[in-house]
Design an enzyme around this catalytic site. Sequence first.
Site, PDB file in Angstrom:
ATOM      1  N   CYS A   1      49.563 -16.468 -13.502  1.00  0.00           N
ATOM      2  CA  CYS A   1      50.986 -16.224 -13.622  1.00  0.00           C
ATOM      3  C   CYS A   1      51.428 -15.173 -13.146  1.00  0.00           C
ATOM      4  O   CYS A   1      52.370 -15.165 -12.270  1.00  0.00           O
ATOM      5  CB  CYS A   1      51.664 -16.791 -15.081  1.00  0.00           C
ATOM      6  SG  CYS A   1      50.545 -16.831 -16.448  1.00  0.00           S
TER       7      CYS A   1
ATOM      8  N   ARG B   1      37.203 -15.156 -17.610  1.00  0.00           N
ATOM      9  CA  ARG B   1      37.786 -15.005 -19.008  1.00  0.00           C
ATOM     10  C   ARG B   1      36.491 -14.545 -19.744  1.00  0.00           C
ATOM     11  O   ARG B   1      35.487 -15.425 -19.689  1.00  0.00           O
ATOM     12  CB  ARG B   1      38.043 -16.113 -19.716  1.00  0.00           C
ATOM     13  CG  ARG B   1      39.515 -16.498 -19.125  1.00  0.00           C
ATOM     14  CD  ARG B   1      40.461 -17.667 -19.628  1.00  0.00           C
ATOM     15  NE  ARG B   1      41.564 -18.102 -19.050  1.00  0.00           N
ATOM     16  CZ  ARG B   1      42.335 -18.848 -19.362  1.00  0.00           C
ATOM     17  NH1 ARG B   1      41.956 -20.086 -20.280  1.00  0.00           N
ATOM     18  NH2 ARG B   1      43.417 -19.276 -18.702  1.00  0.00           N
TER      19      ARG B   1
ATOM     20  N   GLN C   1      41.558 -22.992 -11.882  1.00  0.00           N
ATOM     21  CA  GLN C   1      42.682 -23.679 -12.542  1.00  0.00           C
ATOM     22  C   GLN C   1      43.221 -24.395 -11.405  1.00  0.00           C
ATOM     23  O   GLN C   1      43.644 -23.394 -10.255  1.00  0.00           O
ATOM     24  CB  GLN C   1      43.580 -22.897 -13.283  1.00  0.00           C
ATOM     25  CG  GLN C   1      42.941 -22.023 -14.479  1.00  0.00           C
ATOM     26  CD  GLN C   1      43.985 -21.378 -15.451  1.00  0.00           C
ATOM     27  OE1 GLN C   1      44.593 -20.689 -15.035  1.00  0.00           O
ATOM     28  NE2 GLN C   1      43.914 -22.168 -16.450  1.00  0.00           N
TER      29      GLN C   1
ATOM     30  N   ASP D   1      46.184 -24.779 -10.761  1.00  0.00           N
ATOM     31  CA  ASP D   1      47.471 -24.147 -11.350  1.00  0.00           C
ATOM     32  C   ASP D   1      48.742 -24.458 -10.419  1.00  0.00           C
ATOM     33  O   ASP D   1      48.889 -24.717  -9.300  1.00  0.00           O
ATOM     34  CB  ASP D   1      47.571 -22.728 -11.537  1.00  0.00           C
ATOM     35  CG  ASP D   1      48.275 -22.209 -12.952  1.00  0.00           C
ATOM     36  OD1 ASP D   1      48.908 -22.999 -13.302  1.00  0.00           O
ATOM     37  OD2 ASP D   1      47.701 -21.154 -13.200  1.00  0.00           O
TER      38      ASP D   1
ATOM     39  N   HIS E   1      53.417 -22.953 -10.708  1.00  0.00           N
ATOM     40  CA  HIS E   1      54.221 -22.472 -11.466  1.00  0.00           C
ATOM     41  C   HIS E   1      55.664 -22.946 -10.859  1.00  0.00           C
ATOM     42  O   HIS E   1      55.844 -22.820  -9.516  1.00  0.00           O
ATOM     43  CB  HIS E   1      54.352 -20.847 -11.336  1.00  0.00           C
ATOM     44  CG  HIS E   1      53.208 -20.346 -12.072  1.00  0.00           C
ATOM     45  ND1 HIS E   1      51.872 -20.125 -11.553  1.00  0.00           N
ATOM     46  CD2 HIS E   1      52.691 -20.173 -13.180  1.00  0.00           C
ATOM     47  CE1 HIS E   1      51.141 -19.787 -12.422  1.00  0.00           C
ATOM     48  NE2 HIS E   1      51.533 -19.905 -13.838  1.00  0.00           N
TER      49      HIS E   1
ATOM     50  N   LYS F   1      53.529 -25.775 -25.259  1.00  0.00           N
ATOM     51  CA  LYS F   1      52.922 -26.627 -24.343  1.00  0.00           C
ATOM     52  C   LYS F   1      52.560 -28.067 -24.783  1.00  0.00           C
ATOM     53  O   LYS F   1      52.578 -28.265 -25.917  1.00  0.00           O
ATOM     54  CB  LYS F   1      51.613 -26.211 -23.902  1.00  0.00           C
ATOM     55  CG  LYS F   1      50.656 -25.852 -24.955  1.00  0.00           C
ATOM     56  CD  LYS F   1      49.566 -25.173 -24.353  1.00  0.00           C
ATOM     57  CE  LYS F   1      48.481 -25.016 -25.524  1.00  0.00           C
ATOM     58  NZ  LYS F   1      47.042 -24.713 -25.111  1.00  0.00           N
TER      59      LYS F   1
ATOM     60  N   HIS G   1      54.417 -23.769 -16.474  1.00  0.00           N
ATOM     61  CA  HIS G   1      52.840 -23.284 -15.920  1.00  0.00           C
ATOM     62  C   HIS G   1      52.408 -24.882 -16.458  1.00  0.00           C
ATOM     63  O   HIS G   1      52.746 -25.465 -17.202  1.00  0.00           O
ATOM     64  CB  HIS G   1      52.305 -22.474 -16.779  1.00  0.00           C
ATOM     65  CG  HIS G   1      53.020 -21.251 -17.298  1.00  0.00           C
ATOM     66  ND1 HIS G   1      52.319 -19.893 -16.734  1.00  0.00           N
ATOM     67  CD2 HIS G   1      53.858 -20.830 -18.023  1.00  0.00           C
ATOM     68  CE1 HIS G   1      53.199 -19.158 -17.344  1.00  0.00           C
ATOM     69  NE2 HIS G   1      54.119 -19.607 -17.731  1.00  0.00           N
TER      70      HIS G   1
END
Length: 581
Positions: free
Chosen positions: A279, A308, A326, A328, A330, A410, A456
């Site tokens: 993000c 991570r 990911q 991902d 946005h 979420k 997200h």
Amino acid sequence: MAKEKFDFTNEEMRNAYRHTTSHILAQAVKNLWPEAKLAIGPAIENGFYYDIDLEHKFTDDDLKKIEKEMKKIMKAGLPLERFELPREEALKLMAEKNEDYKVELINDLPEDEVISFYKQGDFVDLCAGPHVEKTSVIKAVKLTSVAGAYWRGDSNNKMLQRIYGTSFPSQEELDQYLAKIEEAKKRDHRKIGKEMDLFAIYEEGPGFPFFLPKGMIIRNELEKFWREEHKKRGYEEIKTPLILNEQLWHTSGHWDNYKDNMYFTKIDDEDYAIKPMNCPGAMLVYKRKMHSYRDFPIRMGELGQVHRHELSGALHGLMRVRTFTQDDAHILMLPEQIKDEIKGVIDFIDYVYSLFGFKYHIELSTRPEEKYIGTLDLWEKATDALREAVEEKGMDYIVNEGDGAFYGPKLDFHLEDSIGRTWQCGTIQLDYMMPERFNLEYIGKDGEKHRPVMIHRVLFGSIERFIGILTEHYAGKFPLWLAPVQVKLLTVTDKFVPYAKEVAEKLEAVGIRVEVDDRNEKIGYKLREARNERVTYIAVIGEREVEANTLSLRHNVQGDIGEMGVEEFKAKLVEDIENKA
RNA sequence: GCUGUUGUAGCUCAGUCGGUAGAGCACUUCCUUGGUAAGGAAGAGGUUCGGCAGUUCAAUCCUGCUCAACAGCUCCA
């Protein structure tokens, strides 16, 4: 419940059954090791466990010994008798028996709580019940494993020994259950991944998987599909750097809330961080220019590789790793666009999961107790928006209190695989905080600056993990469009190799992944290997096929499907791949 | 990270109650030209038994530390 026929499909009765079995386990352990201290012993999804504090470390042989003792208790048919005691007497009874954990449990019970015990033979346990009437109701039992578990699930507390087991009303049902466990083991993506040469994880990089050529095919097909579908739905694609200045992570709140899971590094004496999420990068992309209200919604997709620091004990094949990608995106939007955008993502996720034959359920995760940013007011607004969107879609959901991300609530999508296990994959997170922190702006109709809202979201969650799930879901027999090898041609003798190569070329010309096994081996042997490799179609080529210009085909799931002309087969493959059939 | 278990050839595993290691598969070569789940023979393959120390005349085997994997806990995409 004692008199009626035992209904094992009824959850309450099943739990009572397993719970009684856990008491029998506890009694057996106390018979063998009287100094053992008992903690808790509930029924769980597929069985039960009992946490025990004991100097002696249980071995597999001990489990057998305990099982034997349990069978004695079952055979004895001891009745389970319930009785209640006032608090003082209850404490006295447990203190006499040196059951320190039980004393602690009683002390923590609310004032007005009835304190009940269950007794079988000379064994007494603090317990709210319910139970079956006597120990002989339990027919088949199996202790499956022993492992460490913290007292009250808190890693600051002492580690106890937890014995897991399960029980069923008949040996047949127990055997069936154990067979199912075996089936799950056979599907383990780590085993299949090795057999099919998809990926590897070496000691040199714990939690950092390597993708091998066959695995890359699956991965690339998934990503290709992902890009096509996002383009159709108005997403643009970006790629942001893996390493960014540490300052950015202070701005985003990651440093305060997520630093234990982050890797840091230095460049020319400046502090940098390896991104654990995408993000902040996307925020910078948004801020590169001034935006108009007419620009929204802005949907930025990114196949973003994140790192991570996961605890070493948590690593598990592709399912839990230290670096993953990911899928991902946005979405920046105007407040009035929130609901439609959420609904759009829900539809997208539904489309993708259905394609793979997954069922799923939705959970709404709300604000964490401690680690969060932003005001309660905004959290409520965001949570309501998510809730309303799901409700307007007419979908069911369950609430998962306190499980939201630190920057927003979420919706989590938990999919169910072909043998009934669930996995959290997709998530839609609504975020008012990050735009605030990064001071995102747009010029509204009124000519003034305003703040956009952000979503997200991921569909697969992690590409790596999704591949792991697909591997287990399909037991390695991937659908045609994903299969690393779509067709394998097996020649009966080397006389037919030229024909096989000719067929292979024809199929390759239209993009089909084909291999020829032209080795000097018997057909039965080649067939066995090709089946173990789980290729989608096996085509045997011998005298007959060459004569008739056909292929004798076997599909990895449908089995033998007879002969088919080469051109016809080619057309069918092209069509099936196109349709992701 | 915690508790427990494991770590021997590319893979799956055996073995040594301490005296410097074996099988099957895979691989190479030869024979076999064989129609729907393993044809036969020979050969090569371990920097020597995850790594580092220690005990010992001698350690893959014993001890300590360490790394990794597995099961569970905690945590999570």
